[in-house]
Write an enzyme that holds these catalytic residues in place. Structure first.
Site, PDB file in Angstrom:
ATOM      1  N   GLU A   1      -4.161  -1.522 -10.427  1.00 37.47           N
ATOM      2  CA  GLU A   1      -2.900  -0.791 -10.413  1.00 37.47           C
ATOM      3  C   GLU A   1      -2.587  -0.189 -11.776  1.00 37.47           C
ATOM      4  O   GLU A   1      -1.463  -0.259 -12.287  1.00 37.47           O
ATOM      5  CB  GLU A   1      -1.767  -1.723  -9.972  1.00 37.47           C
ATOM      6  CG  GLU A   1      -0.713  -1.055  -9.119  1.00 37.47           C
ATOM      7  CD  GLU A   1       0.195  -2.052  -8.422  1.00 37.47           C
ATOM      8  OE1 GLU A   1       1.322  -2.240  -8.901  1.00 37.47           O
ATOM      9  OE2 GLU A   1      -0.237  -2.639  -7.414  1.00 37.47           O
TER      10      GLU A   1
ATOM     11  N   ASN B   1       2.708  -0.318  -2.359  1.00 39.04           N
ATOM     12  CA  ASN B   1       3.933  -1.102  -2.434  1.00 39.04           C
ATOM     13  C   ASN B   1       5.107  -0.415  -1.734  1.00 39.04           C
ATOM     14  O   ASN B   1       6.250  -0.858  -1.895  1.00 39.04           O
ATOM     15  CB  ASN B   1       4.308  -1.364  -3.899  1.00 39.04           C
ATOM     16  CG  ASN B   1       3.293  -2.249  -4.593  1.00 39.04           C
ATOM     17  OD1 ASN B   1       2.794  -3.208  -4.019  1.00 39.04           O
ATOM     18  ND2 ASN B   1       2.966  -1.919  -5.839  1.00 39.04           N
TER      19      ASN B   1
ATOM     20  N   HIS C   1       7.797 -11.561   5.779  1.00 40.03           N
ATOM     21  CA  HIS C   1       7.430 -10.561   4.777  1.00 40.03           C
ATOM     22  C   HIS C   1       7.287  -9.175   5.387  1.00 40.03           C
ATOM     23  O   HIS C   1       7.830  -8.190   4.864  1.00 40.03           O
ATOM     24  CB  HIS C   1       6.128 -10.967   4.084  1.00 40.03           C
ATOM     25  CG  HIS C   1       5.604  -9.918   3.152  1.00 40.03           C
ATOM     26  ND1 HIS C   1       6.287  -9.508   2.027  1.00 40.03           N
ATOM     27  CD2 HIS C   1       4.469  -9.157   3.191  1.00 40.03           C
ATOM     28  CE1 HIS C   1       5.608  -8.554   1.405  1.00 40.03           C
ATOM     29  NE2 HIS C   1       4.504  -8.328   2.094  1.00 40.03           N
TER      30      HIS C   1
ATOM     31  N   LYS D   1      -7.033   1.215   2.582  1.00 40.22           N
ATOM     32  CA  LYS D   1      -6.778   0.326   1.440  1.00 40.22           C
ATOM     33  C   LYS D   1      -8.020   0.178   0.572  1.00 40.22           C
ATOM     34  O   LYS D   1      -7.922   0.153  -0.661  1.00 40.22           O
ATOM     35  CB  LYS D   1      -6.296  -1.047   1.904  1.00 40.22           C
ATOM     36  CG  LYS D   1      -5.971  -1.948   0.713  1.00 40.22           C
ATOM     37  CD  LYS D   1      -5.089  -3.108   1.028  1.00 40.22           C
ATOM     38  CE  LYS D   1      -4.651  -3.806  -0.252  1.00 40.22           C
ATOM     39  NZ  LYS D   1      -3.802  -4.989   0.010  1.00 40.22           N
TER      40      LYS D   1
ATOM     41  N   HIS E   1      11.225  -7.022  -0.995  1.00 41.30           N
ATOM     42  CA  HIS E   1      11.228  -8.299  -1.716  1.00 41.30           C
ATOM     43  C   HIS E   1      12.646  -8.742  -2.054  1.00 41.30           C
ATOM     44  O   HIS E   1      12.944  -9.939  -2.050  1.00 41.30           O
ATOM     45  CB  HIS E   1      10.392  -8.191  -2.983  1.00 41.30           C
ATOM     46  CG  HIS E   1       8.915  -8.216  -2.730  1.00 41.30           C
ATOM     47  ND1 HIS E   1       7.985  -7.985  -3.720  1.00 41.30           N
ATOM     48  CD2 HIS E   1       8.189  -8.434  -1.604  1.00 41.30           C
ATOM     49  CE1 HIS E   1       6.773  -8.064  -3.215  1.00 41.30           C
ATOM     50  NE2 HIS E   1       6.874  -8.331  -1.933  1.00 41.30           N
TER      51      HIS E   1
ATOM     52  N   GLU F   1       2.791  -3.271   8.062  1.00 39.30           N
ATOM     53  CA  GLU F   1       1.784  -2.910   7.060  1.00 39.30           C
ATOM     54  C   GLU F   1       0.772  -1.915   7.613  1.00 39.30           C
ATOM     55  O   GLU F   1       0.091  -1.236   6.850  1.00 39.30           O
ATOM     56  CB  GLU F   1       1.081  -4.162   6.544  1.00 39.30           C
ATOM     57  CG  GLU F   1       1.980  -5.138   5.786  1.00 39.30           C
ATOM     58  CD  GLU F   1       2.254  -4.710   4.347  1.00 39.30           C
ATOM     59  OE1 GLU F   1       1.859  -3.582   3.969  1.00 39.30           O
ATOM     60  OE2 GLU F   1       2.865  -5.501   3.609  1.00 39.30           O
TER      61      GLU F   1
END
Length: 369
Positions: free
Chosen positions: A237, A246, A267, A227, A253, A185
């Site tokens: 969004e 995303n 994740h 962010k 996912h 991330e």
């Protein structure tokens, strides 16, 4: 100490980044205590590693912790554990003006945020993230959710915290695999729109993963500033800009669903493989160069992150993975937007991707690997 504001009008809050902040928690959290107590929700792993530090820091300010300890793991983001948490909070007589402290990674932060958004039609919560992934991504921006049988994060709300308190020193207790997963991330922000930061990541990832405090703090601050700016511009969004966050998640996912949302694929690991797939699919479509796609794949592979279906332990074929994607919460009018790239730092939202072609790409990519 770094202070990063999230500018959302009446819902604005600060992100505090401070080495050793957990040991000085009373400086930041005392104002949220009612009657000399704070309710802290955490999981079994974090309770052992970090709850004693927080408890000692608050007791020095005569604040007593009421802990609620849940099982660790993605499975805790469920209806069952949401109900368990809500019942525990009600038993502790949480009021609408109270603050619940979420001490943990993305699972605890998401679950506590969602519970806070619906308990008595909304109480308050504070994020104290304890994983790199939560510190740079999930604790910021107010996305809260639990998982459903149909897919990940399908039941939730936008609900902003009152404060995000980040202590990079808590990362010292994490297994290397967890830190690597969180790093996915971090590097994502470079791939979205900051090629200079991606270059920094290529040069400094080893330092960050080895526990270098300066590298970690720099990466965390740069990530949350990126962010915070996106969230302030597109909180829910609606304009499309926040959707850029995303990157890698639509593919990721689906990979997580195939592996049962389990420890087989964390994740962040799913996001890493998803970003590599997104760049290779972009190259297949002629949107970005094969060299850029290979550069992304090579970097993720070099630091030990999954970068293709095999390294993500995914056995499903392309059609089955696309079937998982059809449950994505971003589906609109039967169409699924994809985050693709024209190059490193040039991510964009595409709404005309043909899912049959995605399935064919996934099958071909497995063979090519």
């Amino acid at each position: 100490m770094a202070l990063v504001p999230v500018a959302l009008g009446a819902r604005s809050y600060d992100i505090v980044i401070e080495q050793g902040a957990l040991d000085r928690a009373a400086d930041h959290l005392a104002r949220y205590a009612r009657g000399g107590r704070l309710v802290v929700v955490t999981d079994t792993h974090v309770a052992a590693a970090q709850l004693p530090r927080l408890d000692a820091a608050l007791r020095r300010a005569s604040i007593v912790i009421e802990p609620i300890i849940l099982p660790a793991g993605e499975q805790t983001k469920s209806w069952r554990h949401l109900e368990e948490l809500l019942d525990a909070l009600l038993a502790l007589e949480i009021e609408r003006g109270d603050h619940v402290i979420a001490l943990g990674g993305g699972v605890i932060g998401d679950l506590v945020g969602f519970a806070s958004s619906i308990l008595k039609r909304g109480c308050h919560f504070v994020q104290v993230p304890t994983t790199l992934l939560a510190q740079v991504d999930s604790s910021v921006g107010g996305k809260t959710a639990i998982n459903a049988r149909a897919g990940k994060n399908l039941i939730g709300s936008f609900y902003q915290p009152s404060l995000v308190l980040i202590d990079p020193s808590v990362l010292d207790s994490l297994p290397l695999r967890e830190t690597r997963a969180g790093y996915a991330e971090v590097v994502k922000y470079g791939l979205i729109d900051d090629p200079d930061f991606f270059a920094w990541c290529e040069a400094n990832a080893d330092r960050l993963l080895a526990g270098d405090a300066e590298a970690r703090t720099y990466a965390i601050e740069r990530s949350v500033r990126a962010k915070a700016a996106i969230v302030a511009d597109d909180e829910r969004e609606t304009t499309g800009r926040r959707a850029l966050l995303n990157l890698g998640h639509t593919f990721g996912h689906a990979l997580e669903a195939d592996t049962g949302f389990s420890d087989t694929l964390l994740h962040g690991e799913g996001v890493a493989a998803g970003m590599a797939l997104a760049f290779r699919y972009s190259a297949r479509l002629g949107l970005c160069s094969a060299q850029d796609a290979e550069r992304v794949t090579a970097h993720l592979k070099a630091i030990g992150l999954p970068h293709d279906l095999a390294s993500a332990h995914v056995k499903a074929d392309g059609a089955a993975l696309v079937a998982h994607m059809l449950h994505d919460k971003k589906m609109a009018a039967g169409s699924l937007p994809f985050l693709l790239a024209r190059g490193i730092g040039q991510t964009f939202l595409s709404k005309d991707v043909v899912l049959d072609d995605v399935a064919a790409f996934l099958d071909a990519d497995r063979v090519a690997a």
